[in-house]
Design an enzyme around this catalytic site. Structure first.
Site, short mmCIF file in Angstrom:
data_model
loop_
_atom_site.label_atom_id
_atom_site.label_comp_id
_atom_site.label_asym_id
_atom_site.label_seq_id
_atom_site.Cartn_x
_atom_site.Cartn_y
_atom_site.Cartn_z
N GLU A 2 -13.88 -12.26 -6.22
CA GLU A 2 -12.50 -11.81 -6.49
C GLU A 2 -11.50 -12.52 -5.58
O GLU A 2 -10.30 -12.47 -5.82
CB GLU A 2 -12.35 -10.30 -6.24
CG GLU A 2 -13.24 -9.40 -7.09
CD GLU A 2 -14.58 -9.14 -6.43
OE1 GLU A 2 -14.95 -9.89 -5.48
OE2 GLU A 2 -15.28 -8.22 -6.87
N SER A 28 -7.34 1.87 -2.72
CA SER A 28 -6.13 1.10 -2.94
C SER A 28 -6.52 -0.25 -3.52
O SER A 28 -7.54 -0.83 -3.14
CB SER A 28 -5.40 0.91 -1.61
OG SER A 28 -4.51 -0.18 -1.72
N GLU A 34 2.11 1.69 -3.40
CA GLU A 34 1.04 2.19 -4.27
C GLU A 34 0.84 3.69 -4.05
O GLU A 34 0.67 4.46 -5.01
CB GLU A 34 -0.26 1.42 -3.99
CG GLU A 34 -1.39 1.80 -4.95
CD GLU A 34 -2.72 1.12 -4.62
OE1 GLU A 34 -2.75 0.25 -3.72
OE2 GLU A 34 -3.72 1.49 -5.26
N CYS A 84 -8.68 -2.10 3.41
CA CYS A 84 -8.62 -3.33 4.23
C CYS A 84 -9.94 -3.63 4.90
O CYS A 84 -10.12 -4.73 5.42
CB CYS A 84 -7.54 -3.31 5.28
SG CYS A 84 -6.65 -1.81 5.42
N CYS A 111 -11.08 -1.80 14.05
CA CYS A 111 -11.35 -3.23 14.29
C CYS A 111 -11.54 -3.56 15.77
O CYS A 111 -12.27 -4.48 16.11
CB CYS A 111 -10.22 -4.07 13.73
SG CYS A 111 -9.89 -3.73 12.00
N GLU A 163 -16.37 -10.91 2.86
CA GLU A 163 -15.17 -10.71 2.05
C GLU A 163 -14.58 -12.04 1.59
O GLU A 163 -14.20 -12.20 0.42
CB GLU A 163 -14.12 -9.94 2.85
CG GLU A 163 -12.88 -9.60 2.04
CD GLU A 163 -11.80 -8.94 2.89
OE1 GLU A 163 -11.36 -7.85 2.53
OE2 GLU A 163 -11.40 -9.51 3.93
N GLU A 192 0.83 -1.21 0.00
CA GLU A 192 0.00 0.00 0.00
C GLU A 192 0.86 1.26 0.00
O GLU A 192 0.54 2.25 -0.65
CB GLU A 192 -0.95 -0.02 1.20
CG GLU A 192 -2.13 0.93 1.03
CD GLU A 192 -3.34 0.53 1.86
OE1 GLU A 192 -3.37 -0.60 2.40
OE2 GLU A 192 -4.26 1.35 1.97
N LYS A 195 -15.92 -9.69 7.30
CA LYS A 195 -14.84 -10.54 6.77
C LYS A 195 -15.40 -11.86 6.24
O LYS A 195 -14.81 -12.48 5.37
CB LYS A 195 -13.79 -10.81 7.84
CG LYS A 195 -12.94 -9.60 8.18
CD LYS A 195 -11.85 -9.37 7.15
CE LYS A 195 -11.19 -8.02 7.36
NZ LYS A 195 -10.34 -7.64 6.21
#
Ligand code: SF4
Ligand code: SF4
Ligand code: FES
Lengths: 154, 574
Positions: free
Chosen positions: B366, B319, B282, B299, B503, B361, B279, B358
């Protein structure tokens, strides 16, 4: 069909949250019911989440979310009708048609609407099918009435 | 202005504008509440917080009633207790009564209330509602039959998260809380954050459990079951076992996971370091080459789905880095499998996350390669606690152990991911090194620490003044993005976490965590960073090895292929 919702919304230019109910009423009047699409469009227009609009709309008994059936049955639940057993009549009707108040049968043939008072208390319990009144209905007679409509050729 | 009031015959002073409840709580006097959420406007819906005004005998809801000079209040008169008991009986009248089979057994506010108020038999028999379980979401299970209509979930979803995926539907005895058209939650704009779960007093909202499939894998001798735990788990798990809030039990957790039968124990903070390598590269790439700025972190799967639904125009800002969970998942089933000679199809990859999103996710298209998910099961902190209890492991009596290596060593920067601002701080540390060849003089960036909703800082990196913003709680993110939309140009980098506090305040964390718990967990994370010597991701030796042996350089072909992803606009009922 959807065009009309856009027109209705256009006529409410600058509308805000307070105009939600009148807008929904107008849509129902035009389309016979409030479709999912209508709620999405109103939500976009008023910048309100669809969950809120659906919440508000279901709070009031006046809105339906399925198109009316070919034959529309109104069941009066006013005091006089209630006293003379309209709730059993409604129960029977729901059972017979296998659908619920404010809903439409799967084949699209019948829809049921519960109304506060039709204003025909002398005829209680009363129902009204496609604008025609039926007086002193019973659990049995209601089935017959409904069946005559099913077989009606227009 | 100070007011004088009497509570249970004791004189107390109060401030004008406070509610009775605020004054009572401040003075350590307990009053039950259900619909009330601290720091939100009272809704006054449930009436369980009633107290009696002695002079008039009137019962008033303490959560919404402001204090007045000379008020004389009793909080536990027979009349008050009777009224509360009646309310509880009414709430129970159409409740399923299957406490023994409920995941919130022994952790349910309704159960506690009915016990505290000595409800010993069914007084009112209401018609049980026959609402259906909603299993449509990858993360959240709704059981409206257990809902007591307190409205907390509705308010959190609307006010904290700015989403309004759910609301009250119908009225009176037909009322139910649900998404628009009373459809499945998966059709709605729900981002799976789980904030509604942690405020729900009953078992009406729970996570979708992945324990059954995990147990199956653990009992399958052919499966190599690998677990990773997220940075925040080690500082929140202790609470579930009556230990001190915020206590870091990382080593004990590693040991417990091995006792349960996991074949390898890895640390998601390791892949947080990996995320930082990618990151920060990037970010620098975007700044140097005139790429899309501000860059926004990716994230948090709650935020990512939120962006895909509500801010598709911002997707080029996100990102392309996968989250640490997914990066480690990808490494485990590729490089790790090959180098250790394990067939990747025999691996069952589990992650322990503070987060319900999560779970979603892990199932994103993907995040699979050749039809195999990189992550096979995601457990929340709460589910990990359930698992430890199931295996009867006594956390008080086991010796701490280290995680497995490689993929288990982390820097303290990776650990910072647990808290709002942590990704940013870790990224700045590494970006500074990459751009200037030198480490920051002071690693700690105070402006972006703490629980504030929106935090900003300017960091000098060589000639560059790097402007950053950090936000948590999606309503705050909305406010910040509105500024960018309206033309604010100065920001280079934004960190967005869906859950308030990041989190450590995730929707998979222990139920009913309050502000103090959040602060204790945060403090624990910061003190780890204070204490440890490897404070930057790029100095994590296992990260250096991974690049040397396998990945090459950040953003290069292998990294690009394994560690980066794409986003897509989502059409949901907004
Ligand atoms: S999980 Fe989050 S977004 Fe979904 S309904 Fe609950 S609070 Fe709203
Ligand atoms: S689902 Fe839970 S939080 Fe939401 S209204 Fe029902 S009981 Fe309250
Ligand atoms: S907590 Fe006060 S009315 Fe619900």
């Amino acid at each position: 069909m959807l065009k009309e919702i856009d027109i209705i919304l256009d006529e409410h230019e600058g509308a805000a949250r307070e105009d939600l109910i009148p807008i929904l009423q107008e849509i129902q009047e035009n389309q016979g019911y409030i479709s999912e699409n209508a709620i999405v469009k109103v939500g976009d227009y008023l910048n309100l989440p669809t969950s809120k609009i659906y919440g508000v709309a279901t709070f009031y008994n006046q809105f339906r979310f399925e198109p009316k059936g070919k034959h529309h049955i109104q069941v009066c639940r006013g005091t006089a009708c209630h006293v003379l057993g309209s709730s059993t009549v409604l129960d029977q009707l729901e059972k017979h048609l296998k659908t619920k108040a404010d809903q439409t049968t799967r084949d699209g043939m019948f829809s049921i609407e519960v109304v506060a008072c039709i204003g025909a208390c002398g005829l209680a319990p009363v129902i009204c099918v496609d604008g025609e009144f039926y007086a002193k209905v019973t659990s049995d007679s209601i089935k017959e009435i409904v069946e005559t409509y099913r077989n009606k050729i227009d | 202005m100070n007011l004088n009031i009497l509570v249970n015959n004791q004189p107390l002073t109060a401030e004008k504008g406070q509610t009775i409840l605020e004054v009572l709580n401040k003075n350590g006097i307990k009053v039950p509440t259900l619909c009330h959420i601290k720091d939100m406007l009272p809704s006054g819906a449930c009436r369980i917080c009633l107290v009696e005004q002695r002079k008039t005998g009137k019962l008033v809801p303490s959560c919404s009633q402001p204090v007045e000079e000379g008020m004389d209040i009793i909080t536990n008169s027979p009349k008050v207790n009777e009224a509360r008991k009646t309310i509880i009986e009414l709430l129970l009248s159409n409740h399923p009564d299957d406490c023994l089979y409920c995941s919130r057994n022994l952790n349910c506010e309704l159960q506690t209330l009915s016990n505290n108020y000595h409800v010993r038999e069914r007084q009112v028999r209401g018609v049980k509602n026959n609402h259906h379980l909603d299993l449509s979401s990858a993360s959240i299970v709704r059981d409206p039959a257990k809902c007591i209509l307190c409205g907390r979930c509705v308010r959190v979803c609307e006010e904290t998260m700015g989403i309004s995926a759910i609301d009250f539907i119908n009225r009176g005895s037909n009322s139910v809380v649900g998404p628009a058209f009373n459809k499945g939650l998966n059709t709605s704009s729900c981002v799976n954050c789980g904030q509604c779960i942690v405020v729900c007093p009953t078992g009406a909202l729970t996570e979708k459990s992945h324990i059954p499939e995990l147990l199956e894998a653990l009992n399958d001798p052919k499966k190599i079951v690998i677990v990773q735990h997220a940075p925040s788990i080690s500082v929140s798990l202790a609470e579930e076992f009556g230990m001190e809030t915020g206590k870091d039990i990382n080593g004990i957790m590693n040991a417990a996971l091995r006792k349960i039968g996991f074949d390898r124990v890895f640390d998601t903070s390791f892949s947080a370091d990996l995320t930082i390598m990618e990151e920060s590269a990037e970010l620098i790439h975007r700044i140097v080459n005139g790429g899309v700025l501000p860059m926004i972190t990716s994230c948090c799967p709650g935020w990512v789905k939120f962006a895909e639904e509500f801010y598709p125009e911002f997707l080029p800002h996100l990102s392309t880095c996968k989250s640490p969970q997914q990066m480690l998942g990808a490494i485990i089933k590729t490089h790790y499998a090959t180098t250790t000679g394990i067939n990747s199809e025999d691996i069952f990859s589990v992650s322990i996350m503070p987060c319900t999103a999560k779970k979603f996710e892990g199932q994103r298209a993907e995040m699979t390669s050749k039809g195999i998910s990189n992550i096979d099961a995601v457990l929340t902190t709460r589910e990990l606690a359930e698992l430890i209890k199931l295996y009867e492991i006594d956390l008080h009596n086991i010796e701490p152990e280290l995680a497995d290596s490689p993929l288990g060593l982390r820097s303290s920067a990776g650990k910072l991911f647990a808290s709002t601002g942590g990704v940013m701080e870790a990224a700045i540390r590494t970006a500074h090194y990459k751009l200037t060849g030198k480490e920051l003089v002071k690693f700690k960036i105070n402006e972006i620490r703490g629980t504030h909703g929106i935090k900003e800082a300017t960091i000098k990196i060589g000639d560059l003044d790097l402007n950053v913003a950090v936000t948590s709680g999606l309503q705050n993110a909305k406010d910040l993005l509105a500024q960018v939309k309206e033309g604010r140009m100065d920001l280079h980098f934004i960190e967005i976490m869906a859950c308030p506090g990041g989190c450590i305040g995730g929707g998979g964390q222990p139920i009913n965590s309050d502000e103090n718990a959040l602060k204790a967990r945060m403090k624990s994370i910061y003190s780890i960073d204070e204490r440890e010597s490897i404070k930057v991701s790029h100095k994590n030796p296992e990260i250096i090895d991974l690049y040397n042996e396998f990945l090459g350089k950040p953003l290069e072909e292998m990294s690009h292929h394994l560690l980066h992803t794409t986003y897509e606009e989502r059409d949901v009922l907004k």
